[in-house]
Structures are given as structure tokens and as C-alpha cells.
Design a protein around this motif. Structure first.
Motif, PDB file in Angstrom:
ATOM      1  N   THR A 514       0.965  -1.281   0.052  1.00 52.67           N
ATOM      2  CA  THR A 514       0.085  -0.028   0.134  1.00 52.67           C
ATOM      3  C   THR A 514       0.874   1.303  -0.041  1.00 52.67           C
ATOM      4  OG1 THR A 514      -0.177   0.050   2.411  1.00 52.67           O
ATOM      5  CG2 THR A 514      -1.945  -0.983   1.350  1.00 52.67           C
ATOM      6  N   GLY A 515       2.055   1.093  -0.153  1.00 55.28           N
ATOM      7  CA  GLY A 515       2.978   2.320  -0.187  1.00 55.28           C
ATOM      8  C   GLY A 515       2.865   3.051  -1.338  1.00 55.28           C
ATOM      9  N   PRO A 516       3.332   4.306  -1.368  1.00 55.10           N
ATOM     10  CA  PRO A 516       3.359   5.366  -2.650  1.00 55.10           C
ATOM     11  C   PRO A 516       3.692   4.458  -4.117  1.00 55.10           C
ATOM     12  CG  PRO A 516       4.886   5.883  -1.186  1.00 55.10           C
ATOM     13  CD  PRO A 516       4.189   5.022  -0.417  1.00 55.10           C
ATOM     14  N   ASP A 517       4.748   3.286  -3.880  1.00 56.26           N
ATOM     15  CA  ASP A 517       5.082   2.774  -5.155  1.00 56.26           C
ATOM     16  C   ASP A 517       4.109   1.934  -5.668  1.00 56.26           C
ATOM     17  OD1 ASP A 517       5.269   1.352  -2.825  1.00 56.26           O
ATOM     18  OD2 ASP A 517       6.742  -0.097  -3.873  1.00 56.26           O
ATOM     19  N   ARG A 518       3.067   1.561  -4.993  1.00 58.99           N
ATOM     20  CA  ARG A 518       1.843   0.533  -5.272  1.00 58.99           C
ATOM     21  C   ARG A 518       0.651   1.387  -5.422  1.00 58.99           C
ATOM     22  NH1 ARG A 518       2.681  -4.500  -5.178  1.00 58.99           N
ATOM     23  NH2 ARG A 518       1.210  -4.302  -6.678  1.00 58.99           N
ATOM     24  N   ILE A 519       0.030   2.405  -4.628  1.00 57.90           N
ATOM     25  CA  ILE A 519      -1.083   2.920  -4.632  1.00 57.90           C
ATOM     26  C   ILE A 519      -0.485   4.625  -4.649  1.00 57.90           C
ATOM     27  CG2 ILE A 519      -3.104   3.892  -3.341  1.00 57.90           C
ATOM     28  CD1 ILE A 519      -3.059   1.383  -1.748  1.00 57.90           C
TER      29      ILE A 519
END
Length: 574
Positions: A514-519
Motif C-alpha cells: 500500500t505504499g506510494p510505489d503501489r498506490i
């Protein structure tokens, strides 16, 4: 689109996550040593040292600080409290002093020169505040603002290039001894620092003494506009772009084709263009303005559904059921003439939405609500699609395979025109052992309410990135059809986060997904289903606070320090 009864709102996160505001006194070497590198460099510079000279572009010189300058030190009432801006700054360390306010004779000082890639940001801030700009080897005098890039890469990159990550958007602001220093690794970070200064002046007259270290939590933050069902003027669009830029949002999606209209001039297919449309010159001006404000434009030409305005002039390409009835707005993707028509439009429109070489270049393929996919008996209702699927993918080929292959082919078309950040709506992604959606395509998740739609957790687990368009919070649908209601800033501010992708609860996956690299973030979408339900002015008024709330919640993952009442009052001031 359907919308069943809404579940209860998610509880507000704990107030224990509010940012701490740590007082700081800079009265000696020990206190200065506690500063992070960027703030310490600013403090040394303001003390007359040149500790940051090696980080500046070749040939540039640091502005000098002359405590015995001929200009008298300005006097003003101290700026107190914390910086008053939206979104709130991530970290502020107080110091003793009166803070900074714009004053008579104050200047914006740009050591890197008039041709540097931060000159336009400095000029815009000076215009916002009624100051002048000076360049090169200048003495930083009382009341001045000094603007500097803190790294060779940032100084040498082309002007206003879209950033690659949230780290590129960080900035540092230090108010010390009536002077203000703004530093950042890129010109995007400098721009966001200028927005903080502008808002702080509007809200509280200036900035309190101390250092701001700020950065976004999510790298993609923006607004999507349906300009197809309801045409908006160039002036209206540009006003919204300036508005979201001041909120540090960095994307503007333009949905310019649908059943009700095709709203951009076309030279290859002039017959499809609606009477009320934007010319190519106007689009270029919009794109140029957005780029100057560090906003990426995300064009959307939706297919294979939502093509009514185009197919009005190509009735032989309309999708028909076995009964002979027409499916409004849907193109027959088994027809060999369908792909060449859409590809010609994609190629022409792609050339309007330009990006610097190597920078992120966005394109949205649509892919939503292709009505044939909702049929319970596709093989008998759409026999031509089933035949085409089996011819291409074998005896077990399905309509979903055919639709997936259609979007894959359209993606190849825009990639050949230089687009490298491709998106589609979540209901255009399917699981199949025969054909999969291109692995580099991002899922724009808007709904999970219609039958068969996959949970966002599935996309994250299979390695896809998911952009949040949650229709429970982020869909402003004119006329409120299908049980939609106008979203409010308060509900976004108090109940939504980027992790709430579907419904009202955070997506149920491990934290590492759920980090900014995925969301990467979220966009607030304006859809004009009942175009006459609101005027353009009413739309602008209705989205103002939701956009401000979205900006806050995508910039900082923590629970906001201000109450909703306090946030709303601040939004009215900035």
C-alpha cells in the motif's frame, strides 16, 4: 453505473498521529548542529558562509548576506503559530524571531541566474507577492527571499520536467532574521515552496521564524474532468489548473470524448468534432500552462465503449446484438475497420499532448462499461464477438479476451507515440489464462459495485499499481444519478485516505502493498452525466473544498491537526 446503499463511514484515525511541532532555538553552534543538512546549509549561508556552493550549477554564485546592508531591517509584528497552508506542511521546527513578511523593497534573489530553471518559479512568486526579482551575485538583504536548487541534477535538468517521484517534490523553507531561504532538489520542489509562501501570506501575513521541511506522501495527486458530456471553456479549465497547482496537486486528466461529444479539433476526422470544442491551439496552451505549473495532463480517449459521438458518423461500426438492436456508444471490436479508426484518432491526439523526452508521458485508454461484457449470454447475444475471440485466442477464447486484446493493441499505438504511463479503468481488466492486460498499465479503480468487478486487493497482489478514484468519495457526478451524491470536503477530510480504494474501508492487503510505489495517489473526478444540473460556476464552487481535502490527504498520511471547521476556515483564507 449503480450505487447500492452506502455502508457506514470509516472511523477517523487516531489523533495521536498528528505532527509534532518542536520548538527550536538557534543561538549557538550546538543548536545549529541539530539542524538537518538542508536547513544547516541555509543557516550557514545566512550567516555569511558558502557551505552550499558545491551544489549549485556550474558558473553560478551564491547570493551574499551582508548584515550591514544599506537597507534598513524591516519591522513588523511577529508571525506566530505554525505555517497556515493547505496542504499542511509535514515538518516545522520553530525558532526565536519575528518570522518573515513581504515588505517594501524586498526582492526574490536567484543566484543561478535569469536563464536558470528556477527563474520562472521566482518570477511567479514575486508577482504573487508584489516583489521584484534579481539574479546572479547579489547580496541577500533584510526582507529578501533567496531561491536555490540544492543539487547538480536538479539544476541541470530541463525546465519544468515532470518529476519521477515524491522525493523530487520536496523543499525546505527557512525564515531567519527577516530573510527567507527556499531550497529544493528540483524546480518542482521550488514551485511547491513558492505555493507555501503565497498561501502563508494570504492566511497569516507571512511565515513564522523557523524551518519547514516538506514533501508529498503520494507522488500522483490530481483532478479529472469530463469535458465530453459538458463542454468547459479554456478559461474555466485554466482557472482550475491554477487552483489545483496552488494546492500542490500535479495531475489533470481530460476526458474529451464520450457519447455526448468529441471536444477537441480533429483534422483527420473533422466530421466527429462537436460544435462546442477546444481547438488544437487551445489544447496546446492548456498543456503549456499545466507544464509551467508542474502539472501533467492525462488525456483520455475512451474505448471500446463511450464512443457515441464518433460512431454517430460511422454507424456500420456500431456494436449490434444478435437481434439486430444497437448497443449505444459501443464499437464492434470484431469489425476490421474499428481499430484503424480509433488508432488514427489516438495518433492525432497524442501529438497534441507533448512531454519532454524521457519524462513521464501519460495516456488513459478508458476501457470501462463496454456493455457486451455485462451480458449473461455473450456467446448468443454477440456471436460476432465470440467468433472473433475464438479465431484469435483458440476454441476457449472469450469476449473478455477480445476486449483485453483490444486495449493491449491501443496501448501499443500510444506507446509508439511516446506515451510511457498508460492507464485504464478497473472494469477493463480481466483474469484469463489466454491473454492478460499489459503489465505496465495502471489500474484506475473507480467502482466495485457492478457485478463481477474485482477487488482492488487482487490487483495489488498480482503486482499492479492502483490509482484511487473511489466513487464513494471522489466522484462528483452532475445531477446525482444512480444514487450518487455530491462528495463533500468534510467527508474526504475526516473519513477517506488513499488506502480506501473501494467502499469505506482500507484495502485488505499487507502494508508493503500500500505504499506510494503501489498506490501512487488519487484523483478527484468530475463527471457530467446530467450536464445541465449545474453551471460551470456551480461546479467550480462545489469542487473547491473536496479538492482542498484531497490535497491534504494525499500530501500527508497522518491525521490532520486541524479540525474540519479549522480547515474550512483556512481554505477560505488561502
Amino acid at each position: 453505473m449503480s450505487n447500492p446503499m452506502r455502508p457506514p463511514r470509516a472511523p477517523r484515525p487516531s489523533a495521536s498521529l498528528r505532527p509534532a511541532m518542536t520548538p527550536m532555538r538557534r543561538t549557538g553552534p550546538a543548536a545549529r548542529s541539530a539542524l538537518p543538512a538542508a536547513a544547516l546549509a541555509g543557516a550557514l549561508l545566512l550567516a555569511g558562509c558558502s557551505g552550499t556552493a558545491d551544489t549549485e550549477p556550474p558558473g553560478s554564485t551564491s547570493a551574499k548576506v551582508n548584515p550591514t546592508s544599506a537597507r534598513a531591517t524591516p519591522t513588523w509584528a511577529p508571525v506566530t503559530g505554525t505555517p497556515q497552508v493547505i496542504p499542511a506542511v509535514r515538518d516545522f521546527r520553530r525558532a526565536d524571531g519575528r518570522g518573515w513578511r513581504p515588505s517594501k523593497g524586498a526582492r526574490v534573489v536567484v543566484p543561478a541566474g535569469e536563464k536558470s530553471n528556477v527563474a520562472d518559479e521566482a518570477q511567479r512568486m514575486a508577482q504573487d507577492l508584489g516583489l521584484t526579482v534579481v539574479y546572479g551575485d547579489q547580496t541577500v538583504q533584510p526582507g529578501d527571499i533567496e531561491v536555490k536548487i540544492t543539487g547538480k541534477n536538479g539544476a541541470q535538468q530541463a525546465n519544468n520536467v515532470p518529476v519521477q517521484s515524491a522525493a523530487d517534490e520536496a523543499y525546505t523553507l527557512t525564515a531567519d532574521g527577516t530573510r527567507l531561504t527556499l531550497t529544493a532538489p528540483t524546480d518542482a520542489g521550488i514551485f511547491y515552496g513558492t505555493r507555501t509562501v503565497k498561501q502563508a501570506v494570504h492566511a497569516a501575513g507571512g511565515l513564522p521564524e523557523g524551518t519547514i521541511e516538506d514533501r508529498p506522501g503520494r507522488p500522483q495527486r490530481g483532478m479529472s474532468l469530463d469535458n465530453a458530456r459538458k463542454p468547459f471553456t479554456q478559461d474555466w479549465i485554466e482557472a482550475r489548473i491554477r487552483e489545483i497547482a496552488d494546492l500542490k496537486l500535479n495531475q489533470f486528466q481530460l476526458h474529451f470524448s464520450d457519447d455526448q461529444g468529441f471536444r477537441i479539433q480533429s483534422d483527420t476526422h473533422p466530421e466527429i468534432v462537436s460544435a462546442d470544442h477546444l481547438t488544437k491551439a487551445q489544447i496546446r496552451q492548456i498543456v503549456a500552462l499545466a507544464r509551467s505549473l508542474h502539472i501533467s495532463v492525462v488525456p483520455e480517449l475512451d474505448s471500446p465503449g463511450h464512443l457515441g459521438a464518433v460512431l454517430k458518423h460511422y454507424p456500420d461500426l456500431l456494436l449490434r446484438r444478435a437481434s439486430g438492436s444497437v448497443v449505444p456508444g459501443a464499437i464492434d471490436i470484431s469489425n476490421p475497420k474499428a481499430a484503424p479508426l480509433i488508432d488514427s484518432l489516438l495518433k492525432e491526439m497524442s501529438e497534441l499532448f507533448t512531454n519532454p523526452e524521457g519524462a513521464p508521458a501519460y495516456w488513459h485508454l478508458g476501457g470501462d462499461e463496454y456493455q457486451a461484457l455485462l451480458s449473461s449470454t455473450p456467446a448468443t447475444t454477440y456471436p460476432q464477438l465470440t467468433r472473433a475471440a475464438r479465431q484469435k485466442y483458440g476454441p476457449n477464447g472469450t469476449l473478455r479476451d477480445l476486449a483485453t486484446g483490444w486495449l493491449n493493441d491501443r496501448q501499443k499505438t500510444v506507446e509508439a507515440k511516446g506515451k510511457n504511463r498508460i492507464e485504464a479503468w478497473n472494469d477493463g481488466f480481466f483474469s484469463s489464462p489466454r491473454v492478460s492486460a499489459d503489465k505496465n498499465r495502471m489500474v484506475d479503480y473507480w467502482t466495485g459495485k457492478e457485478a463481477g468487478h474485482r477487488d482492488p486487493a487482487e490487483f495489488l497482489r498480482e503486482g499492479r499499481n492502483v490509482m484511487n478514484f473511489n466513487d464513494e468519495y471522489l466522484y462528483y457526478v452532475l445531477g446525482e444519478p444512480n444514487q450518487f451524491v455530491y462528495p463533500t470536503g468534510q467527508r474526504i477530510y475526516e473519513s477517506w485516505t488513499p488506502l480506501v480504494i473501494r467502499g469505506t474501508q482500507p484495502v485488505a492487503v499487507p502494508a508493503n502493498l500500500t505504499g506510494p510505489d503501489r498506490i501512487p495517489g488519487a484523483r478527484f473526478a468530475i463527471w457530467c452525466d446530467r450536464s445541465q444540473a449545474q453551471t460551470a460556476a456551480q461546479v467550480a464552487a462545489g469542487i473547491r473544498l473536496p479538492l482542498a481535502a484531497l490535497a491534504q490527504k494525499t500530501w500527508d498520511p497522518r491525521t490532520p491537526a486541524l479540525s474540519w471547521a479549522g480547515f474550512k476556515a483556512l481554505a477560505d483564507r488561502v
